[in-house]
Structures are given as C-alpha cells and as structure tokens.
Design a protein around this motif. Sequence first.
Motif, PDB file in Angstrom:
ATOM      1  N   VAL A  30      -2.887   6.181  13.990  1.00  0.00           N
ATOM      2  CA  VAL A  30      -2.923   6.487  12.562  1.00  0.00           C
ATOM      3  C   VAL A  30      -1.988   7.658  12.292  1.00  0.00           C
ATOM      4  N   ILE A  31      -1.365   7.629  11.130  1.00  0.00           N
ATOM      5  CA  ILE A  31      -0.577   8.761  10.651  1.00  0.00           C
ATOM      6  C   ILE A  31      -0.766   8.814   9.145  1.00  0.00           C
ATOM      7  N   GLY A  32      -0.929  10.013   8.637  1.00  0.00           N
ATOM      8  CA  GLY A  32      -1.086  10.179   7.200  1.00  0.00           C
ATOM      9  C   GLY A  32      -0.574  11.530   6.751  1.00  0.00           C
ATOM     10  N   VAL A  33       0.085  11.527   5.618  1.00  0.00           N
ATOM     11  CA  VAL A  33       0.582  12.754   5.001  1.00  0.00           C
ATOM     12  C   VAL A  33       0.155  12.705   3.531  1.00  0.00           C
ATOM     13  N   LEU A  34      -0.375  13.813   3.036  1.00  0.00           N
ATOM     14  CA  LEU A  34      -0.779  13.852   1.631  1.00  0.00           C
ATOM     15  C   LEU A  34       0.405  13.465   0.742  1.00  0.00           C
ATOM     16  N   PRO A  35       0.173  12.668  -0.299  1.00  0.00           N
ATOM     17  CA  PRO A  35       1.275  12.177  -1.138  1.00  0.00           C
ATOM     18  C   PRO A  35       2.195  13.271  -1.685  1.00  0.00           C
ATOM     19  N   ASP A  36       1.653  14.413  -2.056  1.00  0.00           N
ATOM     20  CA  ASP A  36       2.498  15.491  -2.593  1.00  0.00           C
ATOM     21  C   ASP A  36       3.474  16.048  -1.559  1.00  0.00           C
ATOM     22  N   TYR A  37       3.274  15.712  -0.291  1.00  0.00           N
ATOM     23  CA  TYR A  37       4.108  16.245   0.785  1.00  0.00           C
ATOM     24  C   TYR A  37       4.975  15.175   1.440  1.00  0.00           C
ATOM     25  N   HIS A  38       5.041  13.984   0.842  1.00  0.00           N
ATOM     26  CA  HIS A  38       5.927  12.939   1.360  1.00  0.00           C
ATOM     27  C   HIS A  38       7.380  13.384   1.208  1.00  0.00           C
ATOM     28  N   PRO A  72       2.849  -9.278   1.195  1.00  0.00           N
ATOM     29  CA  PRO A  72       3.617  -8.750   0.056  1.00  0.00           C
ATOM     30  C   PRO A  72       3.320  -7.304  -0.344  1.00  0.00           C
ATOM     31  N   ASP A  73       2.446  -6.589   0.345  1.00  0.00           N
ATOM     32  CA  ASP A  73       2.088  -5.229  -0.056  1.00  0.00           C
ATOM     33  C   ASP A  73       3.322  -4.321  -0.074  1.00  0.00           C
ATOM     34  N   PRO A  74       3.714  -3.776  -1.250  1.00  0.00           N
ATOM     35  CA  PRO A  74       4.935  -2.963  -1.341  1.00  0.00           C
ATOM     36  C   PRO A  74       4.823  -1.618  -0.629  1.00  0.00           C
ATOM     37  N   PHE A  75       3.633  -1.083  -0.492  1.00  0.00           N
ATOM     38  CA  PHE A  75       3.475   0.219   0.153  1.00  0.00           C
ATOM     39  C   PHE A  75       3.819   0.143   1.642  1.00  0.00           C
ATOM     40  N   TYR A  76       3.545  -0.992   2.267  1.00  0.00           N
ATOM     41  CA  TYR A  76       3.857  -1.124   3.688  1.00  0.00           C
ATOM     42  C   TYR A  76       5.345  -1.312   3.935  1.00  0.00           C
ATOM     43  N   GLY A  77       6.087  -1.724   2.918  1.00  0.00           N
ATOM     44  CA  GLY A  77       7.546  -1.738   3.038  1.00  0.00           C
ATOM     45  C   GLY A  77       8.043  -0.320   3.259  1.00  0.00           C
ATOM     46  N   ARG A  78       7.503   0.610   2.519  1.00  0.00           N
ATOM     47  CA  ARG A  78       7.864   2.023   2.691  1.00  0.00           C
ATOM     48  C   ARG A  78       7.444   2.514   4.077  1.00  0.00           C
ATOM     49  N   THR A  79       6.266   2.084   4.541  1.00  0.00           N
ATOM     50  CA  THR A  79       5.785   2.460   5.869  1.00  0.00           C
ATOM     51  C   THR A  79       6.736   1.955   6.948  1.00  0.00           C
ATOM     52  N   ARG A  80       7.144   0.701   6.871  1.00  0.00           N
ATOM     53  CA  ARG A  80       8.065   0.137   7.864  1.00  0.00           C
ATOM     54  C   ARG A  80       9.408   0.862   7.837  1.00  0.00           C
ATOM     55  N   ARG A  81       9.893   1.192   6.655  1.00  0.00           N
ATOM     56  CA  ARG A  81      11.165   1.929   6.546  1.00  0.00           C
ATOM     57  C   ARG A  81      11.040   3.311   7.185  1.00  0.00           C
ATOM     58  N   PHE A  82       9.876   3.965   7.008  1.00  0.00           N
ATOM     59  CA  PHE A  82       9.649   5.262   7.648  1.00  0.00           C
ATOM     60  C   PHE A  82       9.745   5.111   9.168  1.00  0.00           C
ATOM     61  N   TYR A  83       9.015   4.144   9.726  1.00  0.00           N
ATOM     62  CA  TYR A  83       9.034   3.967  11.177  1.00  0.00           C
ATOM     63  C   TYR A  83      10.443   3.677  11.681  1.00  0.00           C
ATOM     64  N   GLU A  84      11.192   2.859  10.968  1.00  0.00           N
ATOM     65  CA  GLU A  84      12.574   2.585  11.369  1.00  0.00           C
ATOM     66  C   GLU A  84      13.409   3.862  11.316  1.00  0.00           C
ATOM     67  N   ALA A  85      13.215   4.688  10.299  1.00  0.00           N
ATOM     68  CA  ALA A  85      13.978   5.927  10.151  1.00  0.00           C
ATOM     69  C   ALA A  85      13.697   6.924  11.276  1.00  0.00           C
ATOM     70  N   VAL A  86      12.514   6.845  11.903  1.00  0.00           N
ATOM     71  CA  VAL A  86      12.198   7.762  13.004  1.00  0.00           C
ATOM     72  C   VAL A  86      12.393   7.098  14.369  1.00  0.00           C
ATOM     73  N   GLY A  87      13.099   5.964  14.397  1.00  0.00           N
ATOM     74  CA  GLY A  87      13.529   5.382  15.654  1.00  0.00           C
ATOM     75  C   GLY A  87      12.767   4.184  16.176  1.00  0.00           C
ATOM     76  N   PHE A  88      11.777   3.704  15.435  1.00  0.00           N
ATOM     77  CA  PHE A  88      11.052   2.501  15.876  1.00  0.00           C
ATOM     78  C   PHE A  88      11.843   1.263  15.483  1.00  0.00           C
ATOM     79  N   ALA A  89      11.721   0.242  16.315  1.00  0.00           N
ATOM     80  CA  ALA A  89      12.345  -1.050  16.028  1.00  0.00           C
ATOM     81  C   ALA A  89      11.262  -2.128  16.071  1.00  0.00           C
ATOM     82  N   PRO A  90      11.395  -3.168  15.239  1.00  0.00           N
ATOM     83  CA  PRO A  90      10.423  -4.258  15.297  1.00  0.00           C
ATOM     84  C   PRO A  90      10.522  -4.981  16.642  1.00  0.00           C
ATOM     85  N   LEU A  91       9.374  -5.197  17.278  1.00  0.00           N
ATOM     86  CA  LEU A  91       9.337  -5.858  18.582  1.00  0.00           C
ATOM     87  C   LEU A  91       8.742  -7.254  18.515  1.00  0.00           C
TER      88      LEU A  91
END
Length: 112
Positions: A30-38, A72-91
């Motif tokens: 799990v990872i979570g950051v308060l929305p005001d600190y994204h 289709p959840d749009p929020f998880y699109g942002r989550t996947r983009r975050f993981y890609e930006a920190v070096g994760f790749a889809p496996l």
Amino acid sequence: MPTATAWLGNQAVGFASMGQATSAAIDVHVIGVLPDYHDQGIGRMLIRALAVRAKTDGARFLTVKTLSSAHPDPFYGRTRRFYEAVGFAPLAELPEHWGPENPCLLMGKALA
C-alpha cells in the motif's frame, strides 16, 4: 510489515508498506499520500525508501499490484502513471487475481 512514513512537521502526509513476495521480490502492499500533498515528490520518496529497504533485505525486485487499464476507473490511470514515473514497468495482467470485476496489473522494478 515494514512501513515508511512521510512527515511534514508533526503531520504524517504519506506512508507506504511492503512485504516479501518471493525470495527475490518485495511487494509494495500500500502507498498513500494525502491529496493536498500530491505532486510534491512524497510518493517518489516513499518508493525510494522502500527500494532501499528491499535491497538491504536482499531483494532484487520491487513489485506492486494495481488495477489494470482493462478497468475504466480514471483514478487508477493516474496510479499507473505514477508507478511508471518511478521506474516500474508492467509485467503481467492477472485478470483473475482479484476477480474479473477488478483486473490486476503486476508491475515491477529492478533494484540496481
């Protein structure tokens, strides 16, 4: 479960926890950051802290499971983009892992 916490002053603004997935991989549970600190680098810092701990513990990979783009959840699109930006790749797509209504995407990052 090992956990990293991000503090600003006396306020916790984010956290991330991990656990052993295999002998070679540690999984971000799990990872979570308060929305005001994204978008302030806090999530990146938390992933970096988990990666350091995982490598210290002998892991070669950091993995994470998240909702696949097949959902289709749009929020998880942002989550996947975050993981890609920190070096994760889809496996792998794991459509039955959480059930067909919540298709899972396994992502991974090699620990240098």
